[in-house]
Design a protein around this motif. Structure first.
Motif, mmCIF file in Angstrom:
data_model
loop_
_atom_site.group_PDB
_atom_site.id
_atom_site.type_symbol
_atom_site.label_atom_id
_atom_site.label_comp_id
_atom_site.label_asym_id
_atom_site.label_seq_id
_atom_site.Cartn_x
_atom_site.Cartn_y
_atom_site.Cartn_z
ATOM 1 N N LYS A 14 -80.984 -24.200 21.993
ATOM 2 C CA LYS A 14 -81.559 -25.012 22.563
ATOM 3 C C LYS A 14 -82.834 -24.137 23.727
ATOM 4 O O LYS A 14 -82.725 -23.258 23.744
ATOM 5 N N ILE A 15 -83.901 -24.389 24.318
ATOM 6 C CA ILE A 15 -85.115 -24.424 25.232
ATOM 7 C C ILE A 15 -83.991 -24.535 26.735
ATOM 8 O O ILE A 15 -84.119 -25.416 27.257
ATOM 9 N N THR A 16 -83.609 -23.470 26.804
ATOM 10 C CA THR A 16 -82.873 -23.406 28.607
ATOM 11 C C THR A 16 -84.427 -22.209 29.382
ATOM 12 O O THR A 16 -84.897 -21.766 28.444
ATOM 13 N N PRO A 17 -83.896 -22.364 30.613
ATOM 14 C CA PRO A 17 -84.867 -21.192 31.823
ATOM 15 C C PRO A 17 -84.487 -20.018 31.135
ATOM 16 O O PRO A 17 -84.646 -18.717 31.202
ATOM 17 N N ALA A 18 -83.525 -19.636 31.078
ATOM 18 C CA ALA A 18 -82.614 -17.982 30.836
ATOM 19 C C ALA A 18 -83.295 -17.803 29.799
ATOM 20 O O ALA A 18 -83.305 -16.453 29.269
ATOM 21 N N ARG A 19 -83.039 -18.583 28.709
ATOM 22 C CA ARG A 19 -83.542 -18.143 26.987
ATOM 23 C C ARG A 19 -85.282 -17.195 27.032
ATOM 24 O O ARG A 19 -85.636 -16.541 26.115
ATOM 25 N N LEU A 20 -86.047 -18.700 27.574
ATOM 26 C CA LEU A 20 -87.541 -18.316 27.866
ATOM 27 C C LEU A 20 -87.350 -17.995 28.447
ATOM 28 O O LEU A 20 -88.460 -16.333 27.968
ATOM 29 N N GLY A 21 -87.022 -17.337 29.832
ATOM 30 C CA GLY A 21 -86.701 -15.162 30.640
ATOM 31 C C GLY A 21 -87.037 -14.652 29.531
ATOM 32 O O GLY A 21 -87.787 -13.543 30.086
ATOM 33 N N ILE A 22 -85.456 -14.252 29.321
ATOM 34 C CA ILE A 22 -85.137 -13.320 28.148
ATOM 35 C C ILE A 22 -86.291 -13.323 27.651
ATOM 36 O O ILE A 22 -87.158 -11.637 26.845
ATOM 37 N N LEU A 23 -86.847 -13.741 26.787
ATOM 38 C CA LEU A 23 -87.693 -13.986 25.695
ATOM 39 C C LEU A 23 -89.199 -13.188 26.668
ATOM 40 O O LEU A 23 -89.611 -11.933 25.441
ATOM 41 N N ILE A 38 -82.124 -7.253 32.330
ATOM 42 C CA ILE A 38 -83.084 -8.734 32.158
ATOM 43 C C ILE A 38 -82.417 -9.384 33.003
ATOM 44 O O ILE A 38 -83.240 -10.207 33.446
ATOM 45 N N TYR A 39 -81.219 -9.673 33.704
ATOM 46 C CA TYR A 39 -80.429 -10.276 33.867
ATOM 47 C C TYR A 39 -81.351 -9.826 35.397
ATOM 48 O O TYR A 39 -82.183 -11.053 36.623
ATOM 49 N N ASN A 40 -81.661 -8.826 36.628
ATOM 50 C CA ASN A 40 -82.431 -8.400 37.191
ATOM 51 C C ASN A 40 -83.617 -9.036 37.471
ATOM 52 O O ASN A 40 -83.518 -10.476 38.573
ATOM 53 N N GLU A 41 -84.441 -9.486 35.974
ATOM 54 C CA GLU A 41 -85.386 -10.227 36.382
ATOM 55 C C GLU A 41 -85.717 -11.617 35.985
ATOM 56 O O GLU A 41 -86.050 -12.291 36.630
ATOM 57 N N VAL A 42 -84.697 -11.911 34.713
ATOM 58 C CA VAL A 42 -84.780 -13.254 34.450
ATOM 59 C C VAL A 42 -84.337 -13.772 36.205
ATOM 60 O O VAL A 42 -84.502 -15.678 36.500
ATOM 61 N N GLU A 45 -86.144 -15.583 38.206
ATOM 62 C CA GLU A 45 -86.973 -16.981 38.160
ATOM 63 C C GLU A 45 -86.259 -18.153 38.050
ATOM 64 O O GLU A 45 -86.673 -19.180 37.911
ATOM 65 N N THR A 46 -85.117 -18.109 37.667
ATOM 66 C CA THR A 46 -84.049 -19.008 37.351
ATOM 67 C C THR A 46 -82.406 -18.889 38.088
ATOM 68 O O THR A 46 -82.103 -17.472 37.837
ATOM 69 N N HIS A 47 -81.317 -19.852 37.576
ATOM 70 C CA HIS A 47 -79.903 -19.510 37.959
ATOM 71 C C HIS A 47 -79.607 -19.198 36.794
ATOM 72 O O HIS A 47 -79.722 -19.816 35.658
ATOM 73 N N THR A 48 -79.402 -18.676 36.634
ATOM 74 C CA THR A 48 -77.962 -17.455 35.246
ATOM 75 C C THR A 48 -77.382 -16.538 35.839
ATOM 76 O O THR A 48 -76.928 -15.683 37.413
ATOM 77 N N SER A 49 -76.547 -16.216 35.107
ATOM 78 C CA SER A 49 -75.480 -15.213 34.972
ATOM 79 C C SER A 49 -75.574 -14.236 34.482
ATOM 80 O O SER A 49 -75.722 -14.607 32.332
ATOM 81 N N LEU A 50 -74.686 -12.815 34.349
ATOM 82 C CA LEU A 50 -74.615 -11.721 33.814
ATOM 83 C C LEU A 50 -74.256 -12.315 31.724
ATOM 84 O O LEU A 50 -75.041 -11.217 31.546
ATOM 85 N N ALA A 51 -73.412 -12.717 33.110
ATOM 86 C CA ALA A 51 -72.009 -13.004 31.338
ATOM 87 C C ALA A 51 -73.711 -14.214 30.499
ATOM 88 O O ALA A 51 -72.816 -13.687 28.807
ATOM 89 N N THR A 52 -74.187 -14.630 30.901
ATOM 90 C CA THR A 52 -74.918 -15.616 29.558
ATOM 91 C C THR A 52 -76.564 -14.752 29.331
ATOM 92 O O THR A 52 -76.312 -14.932 27.908
ATOM 93 N N ILE A 53 -76.754 -13.686 30.210
ATOM 94 C CA ILE A 53 -78.284 -12.715 29.433
ATOM 95 C C ILE A 53 -76.804 -12.281 27.841
ATOM 96 O O ILE A 53 -77.425 -11.905 27.388
ATOM 97 N N TYR A 54 -76.036 -11.628 28.484
ATOM 98 C CA TYR A 54 -75.169 -10.877 27.339
ATOM 99 C C TYR A 54 -75.141 -11.784 25.923
ATOM 100 O O TYR A 54 -75.805 -10.899 24.693
ATOM 101 N N ARG A 55 -74.716 -13.438 26.427
ATOM 102 C CA ARG A 55 -74.453 -14.108 25.785
ATOM 103 C C ARG A 55 -75.312 -13.684 24.402
ATOM 104 O O ARG A 55 -75.827 -14.381 23.590
#
Length: 108
Positions: A14-23, A38-42, A45-55
Motif C-alpha cells: 500500500k502506498i502510504t506517506p510513511a513508506r514514501l517518506g522512508i524511501l 529515519i523516524y525523526n525525519e519522516v 512530514e507525516t504522522h507516524t510511529s517509531l513502531a511503523t518505521i521499524y515494521r
C-alpha cells in the motif's frame, strides 16, 4: 516520488506517506541511517510511529529493497540495496559515517 509509488505497487505494498517518506529519506541520504534517525525525519512530514518505521524497514529489507548493517553499538543501519555496493567507516565518537571509495579490481 512517482518511481517510489511504482516500486511499492510492484511489491504489492500500500502506498502510504510513511513508506514514501522512508524511501525518499534513504534515497537522499549520503550515509546509512538507523530507524530513529529515519523516524525523526519522516515524522517532520507525516504522522507516524517509531513502531511503523521499524515494521516498514523490516518489510523493505525482506523484499531486498534495503540493506541492513548491524553496528557494533547495537543499532541497525539501513541504506538502499543497489548494484553499487558502498562501504563506510563509522566514527565511534561522533557516530558519523565516511564513504569509502574502493578499487573496482581485486588485488592480486
Amino acid at each position: 516520488m512517482e518511481s517510489f509509488k511504482q516500486l511499492l505497487r510492484e511489491h504489492d505494498l500500500k502506498i502510504t506517506p510513511a513508506r514514501l517518506g522512508i524511501l525518499d529519506i534513504l534515497h537522499d541520504s549520503t550515509s546509512p541511517m538507523n530507524a530513529e534517525e529515519i523516524y525523526n525525519e519522516v515524522s517532520k512530514e507525516t504522522h507516524t510511529s517509531l513502531a511503523t518505521i521499524y515494521r516498514t524497514l523490516g518489510q523493505f529489507s525482506e523484499l531486498g529493497l534495503l540493506m541492513q548493517d548491524n553496528s557494533s553499538d547495537g543499532s541497525i543501519y539501513y541504506q538502499f540495496a543497489t548494484d553499487n555496493h558502498s562501504h563506510y567507516l563509522k566514527c565511534s565518537n561522533s557516530v558519523s559515517y565516511t564513504h569509502l571509495t574502493l578499487p573496482t579490481t581485486p588485488y592480486v
